[in-house]
Scaffold this motif. Structure first.
Motif, PDB file in Angstrom:
ATOM      1  N   PHE B  94      -1.613  22.794 180.628  1.00 50.63           N
ATOM      2  CA  PHE B  94      -0.318  22.105 180.641  1.00 50.63           C
ATOM      3  C   PHE B  94       0.302  22.112 182.031  1.00 50.63           C
ATOM      4  N   PRO B  95       1.137  21.095 182.313  1.00 50.61           N
ATOM      5  CA  PRO B  95       1.836  21.086 183.607  1.00 50.61           C
ATOM      6  C   PRO B  95       2.766  22.291 183.754  1.00 50.61           C
ATOM      7  N   VAL B  96       2.905  22.773 184.998  1.00 51.58           N
ATOM      8  CA  VAL B  96       3.682  23.997 185.244  1.00 51.58           C
ATOM      9  C   VAL B  96       5.113  23.883 184.747  1.00 51.58           C
ATOM     10  N   LYS B  97       5.731  22.754 185.003  1.00 53.81           N
ATOM     11  CA  LYS B  97       7.137  22.582 184.604  1.00 53.81           C
ATOM     12  C   LYS B  97       7.316  22.834 183.111  1.00 53.81           C
ATOM     13  N   ASP B  98       6.375  22.263 182.337  1.00 54.49           N
ATOM     14  CA  ASP B  98       6.489  22.419 180.895  1.00 54.49           C
ATOM     15  C   ASP B  98       6.263  23.870 180.497  1.00 54.49           C
ATOM     16  N   LYS B  99       5.324  24.524 181.190  1.00 50.82           N
ATOM     17  CA  LYS B  99       5.041  25.925 180.850  1.00 50.82           C
ATOM     18  C   LYS B  99       6.269  26.801 181.105  1.00 50.82           C
ATOM     19  N   VAL B 100       6.937  26.513 182.207  1.00 49.93           N
ATOM     20  CA  VAL B 100       8.133  27.298 182.537  1.00 49.93           C
ATOM     21  C   VAL B 100       9.199  27.129 181.453  1.00 49.93           C
ATOM     22  N   THR B 101       9.446  25.882 181.080  1.00 49.96           N
ATOM     23  CA  THR B 101      10.463  25.619 180.048  1.00 49.96           C
ATOM     24  C   THR B 101      10.060  26.276 178.732  1.00 49.96           C
ATOM     25  N   TYR B 102       8.777  26.162 178.407  1.00 52.42           N
ATOM     26  CA  TYR B 102       8.290  26.756 177.162  1.00 52.42           C
ATOM     27  C   TYR B 102       8.510  28.267 177.161  1.00 52.42           C
ATOM     28  N   MET B 103       8.157  28.917 178.260  1.00 49.47           N
ATOM     29  CA  MET B 103       8.299  30.377 178.342  1.00 49.47           C
ATOM     30  C   MET B 103       9.768  30.784 178.318  1.00 49.47           C
ATOM     31  N   TYR B 105      12.243  29.229 176.694  1.00 50.24           N
ATOM     32  CA  TYR B 105      12.768  29.186 175.331  1.00 50.24           C
ATOM     33  C   TYR B 105      12.132  30.223 174.429  1.00 50.24           C
ATOM     34  N   THR B 106      10.820  30.403 174.533  1.00 50.60           N
ATOM     35  CA  THR B 106      10.207  31.417 173.675  1.00 50.60           C
ATOM     36  C   THR B 106      10.653  32.812 174.099  1.00 50.60           C
ATOM     37  N   GLY B 107      10.902  32.979 175.396  1.00 55.07           N
ATOM     38  CA  GLY B 107      11.443  34.253 175.871  1.00 55.07           C
ATOM     39  C   GLY B 107      12.802  34.520 175.254  1.00 55.07           C
ATOM     40  N   ARG B 108      13.642  33.478 175.199  1.00 55.94           N
ATOM     41  CA  ARG B 108      14.974  33.639 174.590  1.00 55.94           C
ATOM     42  C   ARG B 108      14.870  34.004 173.130  1.00 55.94           C
ATOM     43  N   VAL B 118       7.917  41.717 175.216  1.00 64.28           N
ATOM     44  CA  VAL B 118       7.398  40.350 175.224  1.00 64.28           C
ATOM     45  C   VAL B 118       8.384  39.424 175.925  1.00 64.28           C
ATOM     46  N   ALA B 119       9.672  39.629 175.661  1.00 64.82           N
ATOM     47  CA  ALA B 119      10.696  38.803 176.303  1.00 64.82           C
ATOM     48  C   ALA B 119      10.591  38.935 177.817  1.00 64.82           C
ATOM     49  N   ASP B 120      10.367  40.181 178.271  1.00 64.87           N
ATOM     50  CA  ASP B 120      10.222  40.431 179.708  1.00 64.87           C
ATOM     51  C   ASP B 120       9.059  39.623 180.269  1.00 64.87           C
ATOM     52  N   GLN B 121       7.905  39.693 179.583  1.00 66.19           N
ATOM     53  CA  GLN B 121       6.721  38.959 180.058  1.00 66.19           C
ATOM     54  C   GLN B 121       7.010  37.473 180.188  1.00 66.19           C
ATOM     55  N   LYS B 122       7.576  36.904 179.110  1.00 73.48           N
ATOM     56  CA  LYS B 122       7.773  35.454 179.090  1.00 73.48           C
ATOM     57  C   LYS B 122       8.798  34.997 180.122  1.00 73.48           C
ATOM     58  N   LEU B 123       9.932  35.694 180.155  1.00 70.69           N
ATOM     59  CA  LEU B 123      10.980  35.265 181.081  1.00 70.69           C
ATOM     60  C   LEU B 123      10.560  35.496 182.533  1.00 70.69           C
ATOM     61  N   THR B 124       9.818  36.571 182.762  1.00 73.17           N
ATOM     62  CA  THR B 124       9.326  36.822 184.126  1.00 73.17           C
ATOM     63  C   THR B 124       8.352  35.724 184.540  1.00 73.17           C
TER      64      THR B 124
END
Lengths: 299, 295
Positions: B94-103, B105-108, B118-124
């Motif tokens: 997937f494109p980086v921009k989308d991955k960042v947005t995905y991480m 929201y799932t981090g939240r 897990v939140a730390d991993q995703k948001l980081t």
């Protein structure tokens, strides 16, 4: 005992399709209100064993809720009926917990809590709806607080969404109400292990219904307190039961029982009973026998 | 693919506008919800083997935005499951921009569920891969990452908070550094509404234990300077007085409860002596580091 027109109350029946239902089958609001009043009267005056009364009212109130939801009735009176149904579930929650110690009855408790939860969530939807027309129930804050307090019990059904998320969706006026602050604070004390404040707050600030709701969870809280004290205390300085019974607001004899259930040996020196920390035999029992409430010692 | 992206974005924005107008004229705003259902179908069409699937994450992110706006975050579960069971998707494609947005929201969502590691991993991840020019996006990520980091004992520098205008956390960080329980309570109080709305209030409330620990550590340090041989023994009365000085009324029993908890949770090594009303710290490493594990 035979039934009669004046005694019979419509049973709950699972509707598979709405095509078979006729308008005449559904009771209008005034009738539902009368039904609730009648059921309430039964709750307080029946000479039958509580489990039987509970079972009957459980079923009939479910039927009342069904009739309300089929008609999509959302107004002050409908809300009043829901609030009464929840009140019934809470009182049952307390009484069932007190009277039942075996596994049969504990499934009754579970089903009751599950139904209470469903009812609460429907009620919250109704509160949300009437807010839009600038109306509100004066009991809202307390009923919202019940949802928070249920988070103290383990194995409570339907807690899929997080409490954090739930707060984020509530209006600030609710979250900062006295009843909600009480519930939030004692939940915090529970997580932080501040048992002294936990029990003091319950004794000082809980409403009658809040007290009924938390009562069955109290022994679990006390067992955790014992766990922390046993783990962290100095082996050679015993913890006297009288002192603990004050803090945990439990009668000394009941506390002794609780210690034994948790695998703690009680030591005796003269008149004082105590337990010595660092006992390796300690274990948190599940399920735990339900408490008979808050005991406040009189000086 | 770009055309599809445009359509997905516009559908969401138009639906939001439509809902605002519906509300103003007293009607029920259901356009955004309908947009959500429509985009779910679009997602279904993309979630197949083949080159189309790289567009699916973008649609997922639009769906996340809709669900978060509507408060129906439980609906995120099914899209997440589709993305993460990865039979048709390789996340790296997937494109980086989308991955960042995905991480993000799932981090939240993980913050809501209090899964802090897990939140730390995703948001980081989101922070690391976010466009460094996009300050507003970085700010959004940090708004949730900072409370998570605090709960595992990692404190941000004040300069960071100032740069991204997240000063609502400033006092909280200070209270952790100082062991100032009163400051923590004041900060939580002052920003209560905002913190509750974001869903980080409970995370920050739990920092209370870490603040107590810091307070005990400070008392220990002071005692060590005055009388090193007795420094590892702290009278509970001293704690009561310190808290009183901070404007917090707590009796000896309450302090004992909290110490018992701190010891149980391994924030302090030692034990308390009930009769003598003393906290006895272990002579070695009495304040073990959190080591990235949440309390």
């Amino acid at each position: 005992m035979r039934t009669s027109r004046s005694l019979a109350v419509k049973k709950f029946c699972r509707t598979i399709s709405s095509t078979g239902i006729q308008a005449s089958d559904i009771r209008p609001l005034p009738v539902l209100r009368e039904t609730m009043d009648y059921l309430w009267h039964l709750l307080n005056s029946s000479e039958y064993p509580f489990e039987i009364v509970h079972d009957f009212i459980f079923d009939r109130t479910r039927s009342v809720r069904q009739d309300l939801s089929i008609q999509n009735l959302v107004n002050d009176q409908a809300i009043g009926i829901y609030e009464d149904v929840i009140k019934f579930h809470i009182l049952s929650h307390q009484r069932l917990a007190r009277s039942c110690q075996d596994s049969d009855a504990s499934s009754l408790c579970y089903l009751n809590t599950e139904q209470m939860m469903k009812c609460l969530l429907s009620l919250f939807d109704m509160y949300h709806t009437i807010h839009k027309i600038n109306s509100q129930s004066n009991k809202e804050a307390e009923y919202y607080s019940f949802f928070v307090l249920l988070h103290m019990g383990c194995k409570i059904p339907k807690m899929a969404n997080s409490l954090s998320f739930w707060y984020s969706q509530l209006p600030a006026s609710i979250v900062r109400s006295k009843e909600m602050i009480f519930a939030r604070t004692i939940l915090r004390c529970y997580h932080l292990g501040n048992f002294k404040r936990f029990f003091c707050m319950i004794a000082d600030e809980a409403t009658e219904l809040q007290l009924c709701l938390v009562e069955p969870f109290l022994n679990e809280v006390r067992a955790r307190a014992l766990m922390y004290l046993n783990h962290s205390g100095y082996k050679l300085q015993h913890h006297p039961l009288t002192h603990l019974s004050d803090i945990l607001m439990i009668e000394e004899l009941e506390l002794e029982d609780l210690c034994r259930i948790c695998g703690l040996e009680i030591s005796r020196s003269g008149d004082t009973k105590a337990f010595a920390p660092k006992q390796t035999t300690f274990s948190l029992p599940t399920p735990l026998s339900k408490s008979s409430g808050i005991y406040i010692s009189r000086e | 693919m770009e055309a599809m992206h445009m359509v997905a974005l516009e559908i969401r924005l138009l639906a939001e506008k439509a809902d605002r107008e519906l509300v103003m004229s007293g009607k029920n705003p259901d356009k955004l919800q309908a947009a959500g259902s429509f985009l779910m179908k679009v997602f279904g069409a993309l979630a197949v083997k083949g080159p189309k699937r790289v567009g699916a994450l973008y649609v997922t992110c639009q769906l996340f935005k809709i669900y978060f706006r509507l408060g129906t975050v439980n609906l995120c579960r099914s899209v997440i499951r589709s993305i993460e069971t990865a039979r048709n998707f390789d996340f790296e494609d997937f494109p980086v921009k989308d991955k960042v947005t995905y991480m993000y929201y799932t981090g939240r969502l993980e913050v809501f569920n209090e899964n802090f590691l897990v939140a730390d991993q995703k948001l980081t991840y989101a922070l690391m891969h976010c466009n460094p020019q996009s300050e507003s996006n970085l700010r959004k990520i940090l708004k949730f990452l900072i409370p998570v980091k605090l709960s595992i004992g990692v404190l941000p520098r004040r300069t960071l908070l100032e740069k991204y205008n997240l000063l609502e956390y400033a006092d909280i960080v200070t209270s952790l550094r100082r062991g100032d329980l009163r400051l923590l309570k004041q900060a939580l109080d002052r920003h209560e509404d905002q913190l509750l709305k974001c869903g980080v209030y409970l995370v920050l409330e739990k920092l209370e234990l870490q603040v107590y620990r810091r307070l005990v550590k400070k008392i220990h340090i002071i005692q060590r300077e005055k009388e090193p041989s007795k420094a590892h023994q702290i009278k509970l009365e001293v704690l009561v007085k310190t808290l009183q000085w901070l404007g917090i009324t707590m009796d000896v029993d309450e302090v004992e409860c909290i110490m018992a908890c701190l010891i149980y949770k391994n924030l302090i090594k030692g034990y308390f002596a009930h009769k003598s009303k003393v906290l006895v710290l272990s002579k070695q490493d009495p304040f073990p580091k959190l080591n990235g594990k949440p309390v």
